[in-house]
Scaffold this active site. Structure first.
Site, PDB file in Angstrom:
ATOM      1  N   GLN A   1       0.891  -1.158   0.000  1.00  0.00           N
ATOM      2  CA  GLN A   1       0.000   0.000   0.000  1.00  0.00           C
ATOM      3  C   GLN A   1       0.930   1.208   0.000  1.00  0.00           C
ATOM      4  O   GLN A   1       1.483   1.581   1.030  1.00  0.00           O
ATOM      5  CB  GLN A   1      -0.905  -0.032   1.230  1.00  0.00           C
ATOM      6  CG  GLN A   1      -1.609   1.278   1.547  1.00  0.00           C
ATOM      7  CD  GLN A   1      -2.460   1.803   0.398  1.00  0.00           C
ATOM      8  OE1 GLN A   1      -3.140   1.041  -0.292  1.00  0.00           O
ATOM      9  NE2 GLN A   1      -2.382   3.102   0.140  1.00  0.00           N
TER      10      GLN A   1
ATOM     11  N   GLU B   1      -7.016   2.669  -5.371  1.00  0.00           N
ATOM     12  CA  GLU B   1      -7.285   2.748  -6.805  1.00  0.00           C
ATOM     13  C   GLU B   1      -6.091   2.362  -7.664  1.00  0.00           C
ATOM     14  O   GLU B   1      -5.804   3.021  -8.652  1.00  0.00           O
ATOM     15  CB  GLU B   1      -7.749   4.172  -7.131  1.00  0.00           C
ATOM     16  CG  GLU B   1      -6.703   5.285  -6.891  1.00  0.00           C
ATOM     17  CD  GLU B   1      -6.674   5.874  -5.482  1.00  0.00           C
ATOM     18  OE1 GLU B   1      -7.147   5.206  -4.548  1.00  0.00           O
ATOM     19  OE2 GLU B   1      -6.165   6.988  -5.326  1.00  0.00           O
TER      20      GLU B   1
ATOM     21  N   HIS C   1     -16.261   4.556  -6.144  1.00  0.00           N
ATOM     22  CA  HIS C   1     -15.224   5.540  -5.807  1.00  0.00           C
ATOM     23  C   HIS C   1     -13.904   5.172  -6.488  1.00  0.00           C
ATOM     24  O   HIS C   1     -13.270   6.012  -7.127  1.00  0.00           O
ATOM     25  CB  HIS C   1     -15.054   5.597  -4.283  1.00  0.00           C
ATOM     26  CG  HIS C   1     -14.018   6.567  -3.823  1.00  0.00           C
ATOM     27  ND1 HIS C   1     -14.316   7.856  -3.467  1.00  0.00           N
ATOM     28  CD2 HIS C   1     -12.672   6.449  -3.691  1.00  0.00           C
ATOM     29  CE1 HIS C   1     -13.202   8.490  -3.133  1.00  0.00           C
ATOM     30  NE2 HIS C   1     -12.184   7.655  -3.252  1.00  0.00           N
ATOM     31  N   GLU C   2     -13.509   3.916  -6.377  1.00  0.00           N
ATOM     32  CA  GLU C   2     -12.217   3.511  -6.966  1.00  0.00           C
ATOM     33  C   GLU C   2     -12.261   3.597  -8.488  1.00  0.00           C
ATOM     34  O   GLU C   2     -11.275   3.975  -9.119  1.00  0.00           O
ATOM     35  CB  GLU C   2     -11.830   2.092  -6.504  1.00  0.00           C
ATOM     36  CG  GLU C   2     -11.801   1.871  -4.989  1.00  0.00           C
ATOM     37  CD  GLU C   2     -11.076   2.947  -4.186  1.00  0.00           C
ATOM     38  OE1 GLU C   2     -10.153   3.593  -4.729  1.00  0.00           O
ATOM     39  OE2 GLU C   2     -11.455   3.169  -3.019  1.00  0.00           O
TER      40      GLU C   2
ATOM     41  N   HIS D   1     -11.593   7.061  -9.660  1.00  0.00           N
ATOM     42  CA  HIS D   1     -10.168   7.440  -9.640  1.00  0.00           C
ATOM     43  C   HIS D   1      -9.476   7.177 -10.979  1.00  0.00           C
ATOM     44  O   HIS D   1      -8.391   7.719 -11.222  1.00  0.00           O
ATOM     45  CB  HIS D   1      -9.429   6.677  -8.541  1.00  0.00           C
ATOM     46  CG  HIS D   1      -9.437   7.373  -7.213  1.00  0.00           C
ATOM     47  ND1 HIS D   1      -8.968   8.654  -7.051  1.00  0.00           N
ATOM     48  CD2 HIS D   1      -9.828   6.952  -5.980  1.00  0.00           C
ATOM     49  CE1 HIS D   1      -9.080   8.992  -5.770  1.00  0.00           C
ATOM     50  NE2 HIS D   1      -9.612   7.987  -5.106  1.00  0.00           N
TER      51      HIS D   1
ATOM     52  N   GLU E   1      -9.183  13.532  -4.485  1.00  0.00           N
ATOM     53  CA  GLU E   1     -10.277  12.933  -3.720  1.00  0.00           C
ATOM     54  C   GLU E   1     -11.593  13.703  -3.814  1.00  0.00           C
ATOM     55  O   GLU E   1     -12.651  13.091  -3.884  1.00  0.00           O
ATOM     56  CB  GLU E   1      -9.864  12.752  -2.258  1.00  0.00           C
ATOM     57  CG  GLU E   1      -8.731  11.753  -2.076  1.00  0.00           C
ATOM     58  CD  GLU E   1      -9.026  10.351  -2.595  1.00  0.00           C
ATOM     59  OE1 GLU E   1     -10.206  10.023  -2.840  1.00  0.00           O
ATOM     60  OE2 GLU E   1      -8.065   9.576  -2.771  1.00  0.00           O
TER      61      GLU E   1
ATOM     62  N   ASP F   1       0.998  11.401   6.236  1.00  0.00           N
ATOM     63  CA  ASP F   1      -0.065  10.538   6.774  1.00  0.00           C
ATOM     64  C   ASP F   1      -0.856  11.247   7.875  1.00  0.00           C
ATOM     65  O   ASP F   1      -2.018  10.928   8.114  1.00  0.00           O
ATOM     66  CB  ASP F   1       0.509   9.218   7.322  1.00  0.00           C
ATOM     67  CG  ASP F   1       0.843   8.225   6.200  1.00  0.00           C
ATOM     68  OD1 ASP F   1       0.383   8.452   5.055  1.00  0.00           O
ATOM     69  OD2 ASP F   1       1.565   7.253   6.452  1.00  0.00           O
TER      70      ASP F   1
ATOM     71  N   TYR G   1     -11.755  14.934   0.816  1.00  0.00           N
ATOM     72  CA  TYR G   1     -12.877  14.200   0.226  1.00  0.00           C
ATOM     73  C   TYR G   1     -14.166  15.025   0.334  1.00  0.00           C
ATOM     74  O   TYR G   1     -14.817  15.314  -0.670  1.00  0.00           O
ATOM     75  CB  TYR G   1     -13.105  12.874   0.965  1.00  0.00           C
ATOM     76  CG  TYR G   1     -11.981  11.869   0.872  1.00  0.00           C
ATOM     77  CD1 TYR G   1     -12.120  10.723   0.105  1.00  0.00           C
ATOM     78  CD2 TYR G   1     -10.788  12.041   1.570  1.00  0.00           C
ATOM     79  CE1 TYR G   1     -11.107   9.771   0.033  1.00  0.00           C
ATOM     80  CE2 TYR G   1      -9.771  11.100   1.503  1.00  0.00           C
ATOM     81  CZ  TYR G   1      -9.936   9.973   0.732  1.00  0.00           C
ATOM     82  OH  TYR G   1      -8.927   9.047   0.662  1.00  0.00           O
TER      83      TYR G   1
END
Ligand SMILES: [Zn+2]
Length: 662
Positions: free
Chosen positions: A160, A295, A319-320, A323, A342, A400, A408
């Protein structure tokens, strides 16, 4: 040998524009205005014993400034074995910084390269890494699962990389200002060669003499979109351009849950323009995947918490898919402009939901988002630094820490308002967005680029809009656009009924109170059973919001008995839809309801999605049952979570010695 789906390689597009020479991403040590990655090839072996990734990466750089004497790449927790150009070994150094973003790998360039205008240079770096940041505070991309942690009984590895973790699996210019094509040759060390490797790229045939699996991503992508997974995987076909990969025990459930993917893609293309990537495949990860979805191009990664059985959580897939246009095709230049990824994606997602479901469903999602946004801003107290749409991320900060729903939901609301204002002038925002995607395809852009393009299209509206407040203002949104509130009202009326009941039965003995509630609600109880999960979630969210907003004590009765009435009548502890379950757990914890604790314990132990586990640990730490419950439970589950989730929860609970981030 696993049979892979047919592939359709996309056309390789033209140039990607490097940023100006003075540009630097606060979260990267690299200078993409001087050297710009054109292409990268990664040859890597996944070794489960010991848990290491051995790799060799080969690069093609565009040299924008030939007098530069060093090339800087981002790394985190990598052991560099050699760096060479052709056969010549190059000198390098690694800045030993205690930085939240990893380290700078400085490669000294030989003099003979400092000639000419723009040229391509090639170099090779050999390295190895556990991929998890090797104890560095920045954390890492790679999560290694033991065979006991998977349903297949085989080990599993997955990455990730968002936002800055690609540097923990390969040295790179780890900034989304750089978009490059890439290829990879992936191998798995014995005795696990029977496991499948999948990647965020097209699977292509091996070249003569090669073993392993070869991948190509012919569309330039930012480094955070590089991803792979390795485990015992099976696939099921969803359409001629979509398959779903999952561990054998959940592959059929996954195929059922995501059966509508082709319809979603077709609807998305109608709204946003052609899908340039060819295939759209899905990978259902083991439960420690820290996000809802990622995504990764060609292959969206999703959490198994979406497997509700009734397709009630498919908006995450929408949502993905969205993207594929915002984020992947048109990328934000760095995380300060993350809202361009986003906010645009949520706008597109809810536009697709409007088309596929209804305006009322969009309204329900939009209002839930506004509630989450208000909640988050309230939780910031006086420190509103993390609440601006364009983030205030600085050089010495961890990106992060800025990962929250502001880009979003604030992003969605600014675009929704613009949509309605554009409509009043006879225009259509989504028509403009289609042109925006086309005009910026394969590029990385920033908020100023967005403003310039919007101004060109809508000069009158541009002048009248409060841009500074929206983009740089702290705290709540300035103005909300209209949403269809049919389902929101349906949920709210039921909330109000329950709030009245809590007051009316407060003085009765518990069993009499439950009976009184049951009698008063009558057929509403059966009606509620027929509601879809989203609307039930809307009810719980509304109830939680009204209780939290109860400013004058005594107006609303909310005590430990109230969640008990709800449980006895609607049986919320038995509902497995993750969104409903999450909201119920939070609501019940806020009422100090003891009978929800087993549910919460099980929920945070069975999956590692940060959206759910972070607030639940924080609630247990701050609200109920307090004491050492949250820290004990976290200690018991920590080894099953992804390193990013561990890092964030340690901060939330103040276990890392720093201030709490929530
Ligand atoms: Zn997203």
């Amino acid at each position: 040998m696993t049979k892979y789906p047919e592939y359709i390689p996309p056309a390789i597009p033209g140039h990607v524009n490097p940023p100006p020479a003075e540009y630097q991403d606060p979260s990267s040590f690299s200078f993409p205005g001087i050297h710009f990655t054109r292409n990268m090839h990664i040859d890597f072996t996944i070794d489960f014993n010991p848990r290491l990734l051995h790799g060799e990466a080969r690069y093609t750089f565009l040299v924008k400034n030939p007098s530069a004497t060093e090339l800087v790449l981002d790394i985190c927790g990598l052991t560099i074995k050699y760096i060479k150009i052709e056969d010549k070994i190059l000198d390098y150094s690694i800045d030993n910084l205690s930085s939240p973003i990893g380290n700078a790998l400085r490669i000294r360039l030989p003099d003979y390269l400092a000639v000419g205008d723009q040229q391509n240079i090639f170099r090779t770096i050999g390295y190895s890494t556990p991929g998890n940041g090797a104890g560095h505070q920045a954390g890492g991309a790679l999560d290694w699962l033991k065979s006991e942690q998977t349903s297949s009984g085989e080990p599993f590895a997955f990455t990730q990389c968002q936002s800055i973790h690609a540097r923990s699996i390969v040295p790179c210019q780890d900034t989304s200002a750089v978009k490059a094509t890439y290829s990879a040759l992936a191998k798995v060390a014995p005795p696990y060669q029977h496991l499948t490797v999948v990647m965020s790229a097209q699977n292509v045939p091996l070249r003569p003499g090669e073993t392993g699996t070869r991948f190509e991503c012919g569309v330039p992508v930012p480094s955070y979109l590089i991803a792979f997974a390795c485990g015992l995987l099976e696939q099921r076909e969803l359409s001629n351009r979509c398959v779903v990969w999952a561990e054998p025990s959940v592959v059929n459930a996954s195929a059922h849950e995501f059966a509508e993917v082709e319809d979603m893609l077709v609807t998305a293309e109608k709204i946003a323009g052609p899908y340039v990537w060819g295939r759209y495949d899905l990978l259902v990860l083991p439960s420690s995947f820290p996000y809802g979805g990622m995504e990764n191009p060609f292959l969206t990664f999703v959490t198994p918490t979406l497997l509700a059985g009734d397709r009630s959580m498919s908006n995450v897939i929408v949502h993905e898919i969205a993207h594929a246009w915002s984020g992947n095709l048109v990328s934000c230049q760095d995380t300060r402009h993350f809202w361009l990824n986003e906010g645009f994606t949520v706008k597109l997602e809810r536009r697709i939901i409007r088309e596929m479901r209804s305006k009322a469903r969009e309204g329900l999602d939009g209002i839930a988002g506004r509630r989450d946004l208000d909640d988050l801003i309230l939780s910031f107290g006086d420190n509103l630094k993390y609440s601006t749409l364009v983030s205030q991320l600085q050089v010495d900060e961890d990106p992060d820490d800025y990962f929250n729903i502001i880009p979003y939901e604030k992003g969605y609301n600014v675009l929704l308002l613009l949509e309605q204002k554009v409509e009043k002038e006879g225009g259509n925002l989504h028509d403009w967005m289609r042109e925006y995607f086309k005009a910026n395809e394969y590029q990385s852009i920033n908020t100023d680029d967005f403003l310039r393009l919007f101004k060109e299209a809508f000069p009158n509206l541009y002048e009248k809009f409060e841009w500074d407040t929206w983009l740089y203002g702290e705290g709540n949104c300035v103005e909300y656009g209209d949403l269809d509130l049919t389902l929101v009202h349906q949920a709210a009326e039921f909330t109000d009924k329950w709030l009245d009941l809590f007051r009316e039965v407060d003085s009765l003995p518990y069993d009499d109170a439950v009976e009184a509630c049951r009698k008063q609600l009558g057929t509403d109880i059966d009606d509620f059973e027929t509601w879809d999960a989203k609307t039930k979630h809307g009810f719980l969210t509304d109830l939680r919001g009204k209780i939290a907003a109860n400013e004058s004590p005594g107006q609303i009765v909310w005590n430990g008995k109230c969640p008990g009435y709800l449980e006895d009548i609607h049986g919320f502890n038995a509902i497995k839809n993750s969104e409903v379950r999450f909201m119920w757990c939070r609501l019940a914890l806020s009422g100090c309801y003891e009978n929800v604790l087993d549910n919460v314990n099980e929920f945070v132990s069975m999956q590692g999605r940060m959206k759910y586990i972070r607030p639940l640990y924080a609630d247990m730490n701050d609200i109920y049952p307090k004491g050492s419950n949250a820290t004990d439970l976290f200690a018991a589950n920590k080894n099953s979570y992804h390193s990013i989730a561990v890092k964030m929860i340690e901060r939330d609970l103040g276990l890392d010695g720093s201030r709490k981030t929530r």
